[in-house]
Every structure is written in structure tokens, then in C-alpha cells.
Motif scaffolding. Sequence first.
Motif, PDB file in Angstrom:
ATOM      1  N   ASP A  71       0.858  -1.183   0.000  1.00 46.70           N
ATOM      2  CA  ASP A  71       0.000   0.000   0.000  1.00 46.70           C
ATOM      3  C   ASP A  71       0.893   1.232   0.000  1.00 46.70           C
ATOM      4  OD1 ASP A  71      -1.799   2.019   0.361  1.00 46.70           O
ATOM      5  OD2 ASP A  71      -2.608   1.309   2.276  1.00 46.70           O
ATOM      6  N   GLY A  72       0.906   1.951  -1.096  1.00 45.38           N
ATOM      7  CA  GLY A  72       1.779   3.113  -1.221  1.00 45.38           C
ATOM      8  C   GLY A  72       1.103   4.427  -0.898  1.00 45.38           C
ATOM      9  N   SER A  73      -0.044   4.387  -0.246  1.00 45.98           N
ATOM     10  CA  SER A  73      -0.815   5.610  -0.026  1.00 45.98           C
ATOM     11  C   SER A  73      -0.366   6.408   1.192  1.00 45.98           C
ATOM     12  CB  SER A  73      -2.299   5.271   0.125  1.00 45.98           C
ATOM     13  OG  SER A  73      -2.521   4.413   1.236  1.00 45.98           O
ATOM     14  N   GLY A  74       0.299   5.789   2.145  1.00 46.77           N
ATOM     15  CA  GLY A  74       0.668   6.475   3.378  1.00 46.77           C
ATOM     16  C   GLY A  74       2.160   6.649   3.530  1.00 46.77           C
ATOM     17  N   ASP A  75       2.620   6.668   4.773  1.00 43.51           N
ATOM     18  CA  ASP A  75       4.037   6.793   5.071  1.00 43.51           C
ATOM     19  C   ASP A  75       4.809   5.626   4.461  1.00 43.51           C
ATOM     20  OD1 ASP A  75       6.319   7.928   6.826  1.00 43.51           O
ATOM     21  OD2 ASP A  75       6.233   5.804   7.390  1.00 43.51           O
ATOM     22  N   TYR A  76       5.915   5.943   3.786  1.00 47.29           N
ATOM     23  CA  TYR A  76       6.657   4.912   3.038  1.00 47.29           C
ATOM     24  C   TYR A  76       7.182   3.821   3.957  1.00 47.29           C
ATOM     25  CZ  TYR A  76      10.409   2.694   0.408  1.00 47.29           C
ATOM     26  OH  TYR A  76      11.237   1.765  -0.180  1.00 47.29           O
ATOM     27  N   ARG A  77       7.879   4.192   5.029  1.00 47.60           N
ATOM     28  CA  ARG A  77       8.497   3.182   5.890  1.00 47.60           C
ATOM     29  C   ARG A  77       7.435   2.326   6.576  1.00 47.60           C
ATOM     30  NH1 ARG A  77      13.452   1.985   8.313  1.00 47.60           N
ATOM     31  NH2 ARG A  77      13.116  -0.079   9.217  1.00 47.60           N
ATOM     32  N   ALA A  78       6.357   2.962   7.063  1.00 48.86           N
ATOM     33  CA  ALA A  78       5.295   2.193   7.700  1.00 48.86           C
ATOM     34  C   ALA A  78       4.640   1.246   6.694  1.00 48.86           C
ATOM     35  CB  ALA A  78       4.245   3.132   8.294  1.00 48.86           C
ATOM     36  N   GLY A  79       4.473   1.715   5.470  1.00 45.73           N
ATOM     37  CA  GLY A  79       3.893   0.861   4.436  1.00 45.73           C
ATOM     38  C   GLY A  79       4.756  -0.335   4.115  1.00 45.73           C
ATOM     39  N   VAL A  80       6.073  -0.121   4.054  1.00 43.31           N
ATOM     40  CA  VAL A  80       7.000  -1.225   3.778  1.00 43.31           C
ATOM     41  C   VAL A  80       6.989  -2.236   4.921  1.00 43.31           C
ATOM     42  CG1 VAL A  80       9.438  -1.830   3.503  1.00 43.31           C
ATOM     43  CG2 VAL A  80       8.475   0.082   2.217  1.00 43.31           C
ATOM     44  N   ASP A  81       7.003  -1.745   6.161  1.00 45.34           N
ATOM     45  CA  ASP A  81       6.979  -2.652   7.313  1.00 45.34           C
ATOM     46  C   ASP A  81       5.711  -3.505   7.314  1.00 45.34           C
ATOM     47  OD1 ASP A  81       9.435  -1.912   8.307  1.00 45.34           O
ATOM     48  OD2 ASP A  81       8.634  -0.401   9.674  1.00 45.34           O
ATOM     49  N   ALA A  82       4.569  -2.880   7.041  1.00 44.99           N
ATOM     50  CA  ALA A  82       3.309  -3.630   7.000  1.00 44.99           C
ATOM     51  C   ALA A  82       3.320  -4.639   5.857  1.00 44.99           C
ATOM     52  CB  ALA A  82       2.132  -2.665   6.846  1.00 44.99           C
ATOM     53  N   TRP A  83       3.896  -4.243   4.739  1.00 40.15           N
ATOM     54  CA  TRP A  83       3.990  -5.136   3.580  1.00 40.15           C
ATOM     55  C   TRP A  83       4.875  -6.335   3.906  1.00 40.15           C
ATOM     56  CZ3 TRP A  83       7.835  -4.520  -0.869  1.00 40.15           C
ATOM     57  CH2 TRP A  83       7.493  -5.346  -1.941  1.00 40.15           C
ATOM     58  N   HIS A  84       5.996  -6.096   4.547  1.00 41.95           N
ATOM     59  CA  HIS A  84       6.888  -7.201   4.922  1.00 41.95           C
ATOM     60  C   HIS A  84       6.215  -8.139   5.926  1.00 41.95           C
ATOM     61  CE1 HIS A  84      10.822  -4.955   3.674  1.00 41.95           C
ATOM     62  NE2 HIS A  84      10.087  -5.323   2.645  1.00 41.95           N
TER      63      HIS A  84
END
Length: 251
Positions: A71-84
Motif C-alpha cells: 500500500d503506497g498511499s501512506g508513510d513509506y516506511r510504515a507501508g513497507v513494514d506492513a507489507w513485509h
Amino acid sequence: MIALSLIGIGTGNPDHVTRQAVDEINAVDVILIPRKGPEKDGLAHLRREICARVLRGPGPALREFDLPRRDGSGDYRAGVDAWHDAIAEVWAAELAAALPRGGRAGFLVWGDPALYDSSLRIAERLRARMRLEVRVIPGITAIAALTAGHAIPLNTIAAPVTITTGRRLRAAGWPPGSDTLVVMLDGSNAFQHIDSEGISIWWSGYAGMAEELRIAGPLAEVASEIVAARALARARHGWIMDIYLLRRDCD
């Protein structure tokens, strides 16, 4: 206990797969192949092709699975962590289903598992879910394929090199302390957003593969050519992996 091998397979050229990687692919019980949607099906196809080239006899089972999207809609780092976190859940489910009594699994990692790849971070998340042993097989990096394709040295004499991402180059500009940058994971042609005066670029798309594209020259002169070539290649293949080196001209 599950033994997970993260196997570097280079840049998509089957000839870049090392003997160590070949031995590991043949030694595991199952190879996990991620699918990233129809527009990137070529990546899964290349993994299947590499397995077909290097397997001796029947070899391990090939198990394909779908990866969640970021999900690229919000904060980049938080999005990457959730994706991982989401990917780790999928990996755990696939490993449990493929090896209910334990065994050895392999995951074919583009380039090298230690360089701008998240496989090791995702594997670390799995340790909280299962008994897991991780083994890493190094692979030829996109950086090596880039410099080999252009027949250039990575560094100037006794000088450092900075490896960074397109996102950081665009946001923060040229990092201090280095006259040579290698830029990876650039989906937005970040080189257009720096002062091109006195800068040369060596760009490769699909570095090391049969489809490889190479453009080099003064950044001010070739930037628009790279942008056009990248867009055309992505439209033709449905995906692109590219990398480039920027160097300040030194007297």
C-alpha cells in the motif's frame, strides 16, 4: 525445523547462476516462486526457466504463490513494514503447507540477498512463527552486471562509492562525501532532479540479460533518451529492472 535457503540467482541470466547456487537448488525439497501479478509474470517465468536449466533429474517441487501488494498511499516506511509483515505471513503459510514435517526450502532471490533485497528481513520475521534455519547463497549483483556491461570500474582511484535509491536521490539530492553514486530501485527517473552539470551516467535496463539496454554519456545529453527507452521497454515487457551509475567529472 525448516531450513530456508535464500539463493542469489544474479540478474536473470541463467549463466550467472553460480555452481554453489545450482547445488543448493538441487538439494532443497521445494522451491518457492512468488507471483507479483500478471504485469510481472515474466519474473516468475525466469525463475522457472532457471530451475529448468539447472535441475538434475526430477529435483525439488516448484510451488508458486501470490505476493501481497504494498500500500503506497501512506508513510513509506510504515507501508513497507506492513507489507513485509504480510509477506512473512504468506511465506509461513506456504512453508507449512509445503513442508508439514520440516525439510529444506529454497527461495530464488534476484541479484544478491544482501543488497537492496528484503528476503533476509522477511526471513527474520518468520523466526517468531516457526523453527527456522536460514542459509544464504550469494549471487551476482546488478552492480556487477552494470559495470561489466559498460566495461567501467565501479570506483575511481582510492575513492568511495555510495549506493543509494532513487527515492533518496530525489528527496535529498546528491549525498556528500562521494563523487560516484550507484542508484537502484528508481521508478521515477530521479536523475532528472539533480544538477546535471559535470555529471556522467551509465544506465542499464535488464542488466546482464539478453534484453539488456545500455545508455551512457553526459547526463545533460542522454537523460531524455534514458527516460524514453525505459518507458518503451516497460511497455514492451510489462516490467523493468534498471540501475545506473552517476559520476562527477574529475580533472
